[in-house]
Motif scaffolding. Structure first.
Motif, short mmCIF file in Angstrom:
data_model
loop_
_atom_site.label_atom_id
_atom_site.label_comp_id
_atom_site.label_asym_id
_atom_site.label_seq_id
_atom_site.Cartn_x
_atom_site.Cartn_y
_atom_site.Cartn_z
N ASP B 244 44.55 119.85 27.80
CA ASP B 244 44.62 120.39 28.87
C ASP B 244 44.18 119.13 30.06
O ASP B 244 43.29 118.61 29.89
N TRP B 245 45.46 118.83 30.44
CA TRP B 245 45.39 117.64 31.19
C TRP B 245 44.61 117.53 32.54
O TRP B 245 43.79 116.43 32.74
N ARG B 246 44.09 118.84 32.96
CA ARG B 246 43.39 118.86 34.15
C ARG B 246 42.12 118.47 34.00
O ARG B 246 41.39 117.68 34.50
N MET B 247 41.50 119.16 32.73
CA MET B 247 40.04 118.87 32.45
C MET B 247 39.97 117.39 31.74
O MET B 247 38.96 116.87 32.07
N MET B 248 40.85 117.16 31.07
CA MET B 248 40.81 115.54 30.46
C MET B 248 40.72 114.61 31.71
O MET B 248 39.94 113.58 31.38
N LEU B 249 41.50 114.86 32.57
CA LEU B 249 41.72 113.73 33.74
C LEU B 249 40.44 113.93 34.53
O LEU B 249 39.73 112.91 34.82
N THR B 250 39.93 114.99 34.47
CA THR B 250 38.60 115.28 35.23
C THR B 250 37.30 114.55 34.53
O THR B 250 36.55 113.86 35.22
N VAL B 251 37.30 114.88 33.17
CA VAL B 251 36.35 114.26 32.32
C VAL B 251 36.51 112.60 32.70
O VAL B 251 35.65 112.06 32.48
N SER B 252 37.63 112.18 32.47
CA SER B 252 37.94 110.67 32.58
C SER B 252 37.13 110.14 34.04
O SER B 252 36.82 109.20 33.79
#
Lengths: 312, 281
Positions: B244-252
């Motif tokens: 889930d790229w969107r969530m992963m980048l947001t978490v980052s």
């Protein structure tokens, strides 16, 4: 030195008594370093011995049954093609990575060293990639290099260099470059900061004398900056070599060593063999080989460090 | 200065800033990528080729991330692990460094060099042996399984940093306090440590960052997802079946905010710490 008043001439010359005297006089000093010694022996010293011991056993992690096999693990490693492939992959990872970090770091340092408006801001900004979790940097680089949605491919397509996105991390030939890119981004700030500090310790009058002689900028750089910076560059590249050699998080997050093992280095292979595949004995044997390589770097580093870089 | 000289000076300035800005752009590009991606609506994120500037920026992903991931828990765990590592490291490093700075005893040089060499044994080449030790002591899946190794690998830097700094504090200050009847502990906490503040801040920052950023120990010694830190949390999203790229980048992005704040305030101390070993006057 609160113990000076307790000092009495040793009555005997025997080494033992003098030793005891010294211990007694410095008992508090020894007491204060004792916890650190015990701690490091337990957490670093003991695992080192344990690694050496395990390397002589066949020890699957799912059972506690260990079979002594002598040097069998090492023989197997040295006779396998995988090992030499790993050495080659580790070598290119370290050499290309450290070279790129040094050059980029030097470029940044030289340009930050002048009379720059907002230098503190730039210095802080350049530092940040070094100080964030490697796993996050790895994830971001995986995203940048994404074949369909990545910005890197988008830029190349816009510039007309390629027509279709390249799957960097999916190609066995170039995946390692994709991982090196992330590691270089992480390691460059350290180089830049160290070299900047080195540049700032070069006496100004050396340049003034050269300016009077009408020396060109490039000339100045080659004949004053580089020689003056030699010691710092040496220490920084040695440290960077050690850190690049043991870098684990980036590769493990980006590719897990794939595709077809082409991005593995010695340390990711240790992890894969010992912990992922649960072959503790083999993993330990690979670790010992890693120790030996590290020790070689460490010996050079210590010699340079303690001699202040003058020796070389 | 002649006109030509002035022109050349100006040209050099332009070139200097030009190169600097290009380098800045290259180094900041990954941050731009992650941040701008999180501002895209879900459909916009998966445009191919990627749009470099989000066309309809939205903070949707920042509203969704709290419910869809455990990012708050990971940050809390990161604070716990980093804080624990800092405390343990300082408890060991301060007495050791102080002892070495104030006394001349047989084995001091050996001790200091051994500490430095200990640092060379990077965690990953020790991980197989460490695994045995951690499980042997029954620490597996406890915070201590991460804090203890992290402290061991930050100790060398701390001992050397503090040792160097303690050496610069005049002994006479301590002697006059002793005459006034202060105990050894009082002297250390009331006189020496306050004077050591710059080195302490550098040590603490380094140790904190080290423990915050490393994946290896958590990956190996904590399988309980409730104890994951930020890097491990992000890593668990990579391993998921469908990333889930969107969530992963947001978490980052959220995961590095505490660090950015730290950097903004403590940059000088961090730089002092980084350069202390490599650059000698």
């Amino acid at each position: 030195m609160g113990f000076a008043e307790d000092y009495t001439e040793p009555t005997s010359d025997s080494r033992l008594e003098r030793g005891l005297d010294h211990l007694q006089q410095n008992s508090r000093a020894y007491l204060l370093i004792a916890p650190t010694i015990v701690f490091l022996l337990a957490v670093i010293g003991y695992p080192i011995l344990e690694t050496f011991r395990l390397s002589l056993f066949r020890a699957p992690s799912e059972t506690s049954i260990e079979t002594f096999v002598g040097l069998q693990n090492y023989v197997e490693i040295l006779n396998s093609d995988v090992f030499y492939q790993l050495l080659w992959q580790t070598g290119r990872w370290v050499v290309v990575g450290v070279a790129a970090k040094t050059l980029l770091g030097l470029l940044i340092a030289v340009h930050l060293n002048g009379d720059i408006a907002g230098r503190k801001f730039f210095r802080t900004a350049f530092l940040v990639p070094w100080g964030i979790p490697y796993a996050i940097s790895a994830v971001v680089f995986t995203w940048i290099e994404h074949p369909q949605y990545g910005y890197f491919n988008a830029i190349l397509i816009k510039l007309g260099v390629i027509e279709e996105g390249i799957g960097i991390l999916g190609s066995p030939e170039i995946a390692w470059i994709g991982t090196v890119a992330a590691d270089v981004w992480i390691g460059t700030p350290f180089m830049a900061i160290i070299l900047l500090a080195g540049l700032q310790s070069i006496p100004e009058d050396l340049y003034e004398a050269a300016a009077v002689d009408g020396a060109e900028r490039w000339h100045q750089f080659r004949h004053i900056t580089l020689p003056q910076l030699k010691g710092v560059i040496l220490i920084a590249t040695l440290l960077s070599t050690i850190w690049t050699f043991v870098s684990f998080d980036v590769i493990w997050t980006m590719t897990g060593g794939g595709p077809i093992d082409t991005t593995h280095t010695l340390v990711t292979w240790i992890y894969q063999t010992g912990l992922e595949n649960g072959n503790l004995g083999m993993g330990a044997a690979y670790s010992v080989i890693g120790f030996l390589l590290l020790m070689a770097f460490a010996v050079v580093y210590l010699r340079v460090y303690t001699s202040g870089g003058e020796e070389l | 200065m002649t006109m030509a000289g002035q022109d050349r000076g100006r040209l050099r300035k332009v070139r200097l800033y030009g190169v600097l800005l290009v380098l800045f752009g290259v180094m900041m590009f990954p941050f731009y990528t992650m941040f701008s991606s999180t501002l895209k609506p879900e459909s916009g994120l998966f445009a191919s080729p990627a749009t470099l500037v989000p066309t309809e920026p939205t903070i949707q992903s920042y509203l969704a991330v709290w419910g869809q991931t455990d990012v708050l828990l990971w940050i809390a765990n990161s604070f716990l692990i980093s804080g624990g590592t800092v405390v343990l490291t300082l408890l060991l490093a301060i007495p050791a460094a102080y002892s070495c700075a104030r006394n001349d005893f047989v084995g001091k040089r050996t001790f200091l060099l051994a500490v430095l060499v200990g640092q060379m044994f990077a965690p990953v080449v020790l991980i197989v042996g460490l695994f045995d030790v951690v499980t042997g002591f029954g620490l597996f899946n406890s915070y201590l399984a991460v804090i203890i190794p992290a402290a061991a690998f930050t100790l060398p830097f701390n001992v050397w940093m503090l040792y160097g700094y303690f050496g610069t504090i005049p002994v006479s200050l301590e002697e006059s306090a002793r005459i006034d009847g202060a105990s050894q502990l009082q002297i250390l906490t009331k006189i020496v440590l306050p004077l050591t503040k710059p080195a302490l801040v550098a040590s603490i920052t380094y140790t904190f960052l080290y423990a915050w950023n490393r994946l290896l120990f958590v990956l190996t010694f904590l399988t309980d997802a409730g104890k994951y830190n930020v890097p491990r949390g992000v890593f668990s999203m990579v391993g998921a079946l469908q990333t889930d790229w969107r969530m992963m980048l947001t978490v980052s992005v959220i995961g590095i905010v505490p660090l950015l704040i730290l950097f903004a305030f403590l940059e000088e101390y961090i730089v002092a710490g980084m350069t202390s070993g490599a650059v000698k006057d």
